[in-house]
Scaffold this motif. Sequence first.
Motif, PDB file in Angstrom:
ATOM      1  N   LYS A 200       0.857  -1.201   0.000  1.00  0.00           N
ATOM      2  CA  LYS A 200       0.000   0.000   0.000  1.00  0.00           C
ATOM      3  C   LYS A 200       0.880   1.234   0.000  1.00  0.00           C
ATOM      4  CE  LYS A 200      -3.127  -2.296   3.137  1.00  0.00           C
ATOM      5  NZ  LYS A 200      -2.195  -2.944   4.057  1.00  0.00           N
ATOM      6  N   LEU A 201       0.510   2.193  -0.835  1.00  0.00           N
ATOM      7  CA  LEU A 201       1.299   3.424  -0.905  1.00  0.00           C
ATOM      8  C   LEU A 201       1.034   4.266   0.341  1.00  0.00           C
ATOM      9  CD1 LEU A 201       3.238   5.136  -2.602  1.00  0.00           C
ATOM     10  CD2 LEU A 201       1.253   6.162  -3.708  1.00  0.00           C
ATOM     11  N   TYR A 215       6.143   2.495   0.544  1.00  0.00           N
ATOM     12  CA  TYR A 215       5.050   1.516   0.530  1.00  0.00           C
ATOM     13  C   TYR A 215       5.086   0.669   1.808  1.00  0.00           C
ATOM     14  CZ  TYR A 215       3.746   2.123  -4.404  1.00  0.00           C
ATOM     15  OH  TYR A 215       3.287   2.612  -5.591  1.00  0.00           O
TER      16      TYR A 215
END
Length: 217
Positions: A200-201, A215
């Motif tokens: 996930k950024l 991330y």
Amino acid sequence: MESFRPRVIFSAAITLDGKLATRSGDSKLSSKKDKIRVHKLRSKVDAILIGKNTVKIDDPLLSVHNIKKKNPIRIILDSNATIRSSSRILKTCSKIPTIIAVSKKAQKKNLQKLEKFPVQVIVCGNDTVSIKKLLGILKKKGIKNILVEGGGTANWAFVKENLVDEAIITITPYLVGGMTATTLVDGDGFSTIAKSIRLKLKSVSKMKNEVILHYEN
Ligand SMILES: NC(=O)c1ccc[n+]([C@@H]2O[C@H](COP(=O)([O-])OP(=O)(O)OC[C@H]3O[C@@H](n4cnc5c(N)ncnc54)[C@H](OP(=O)(O)O)[C@@H]3O)[C@@H](O)[C@H]2O)c1
């Protein structure tokens, strides 16, 4: 619940086309400012890990520069214990704690050479270093987090076993090409996107001509 292993953070500078280095192994990608950022990041972790080829090609120190902080422990993946006595890692191992992770196949003569240095040798894995076992041993030694700084082969060893918690990657403005140039993650790779790791950024920051992507798993 406490994990059996340290937190694993990938840290790398890559070209726009995803390489860690050119086909001849030139990896001088980062700007001065980015190097300062990396040294700050290093100062916050317990250990830094790299593969043996990176030692051979870049001959890094893996130390923290210009920050009054303790150097993290350096960990080298080196199944055959072939790290050169002339490497900067071994030359500085009386000042900076160093672990050489080897496998059971490491030859006696290579291990005897290492005995001359104040390094800690961890034997785990039959032919190659078992990353899961190594992480378990490191955790027991009190290492809570590790920066994995490549190269592509070492990185794959973590990716293939889903052992990546964070990735902090600097995208540099170079296009270097080359089918044999090391990429951020090499090895066999996953066959499908469904099998791959999806992160996930967390943040994006711009630094002049570079972008830093953070991330998390
Ligand atoms: N831009 C950047 O941020 C950056 C950072 C790091 C490196 N690099 C570049 O990356 C290149 C080197 O990358 P590389 O992929 O060739 O090599 P590497 O990942 O540095 O080292 C790979 C070697 O580590 C040893 N190893 C031991 N246990 C392992 C395990 N479980 N899994 C994987 N490897 C294990 C293996 O040799 P044995 O079988 O002999 O043990 C393997 O061949 C260099 O050109 C360097 O400049 C760039």
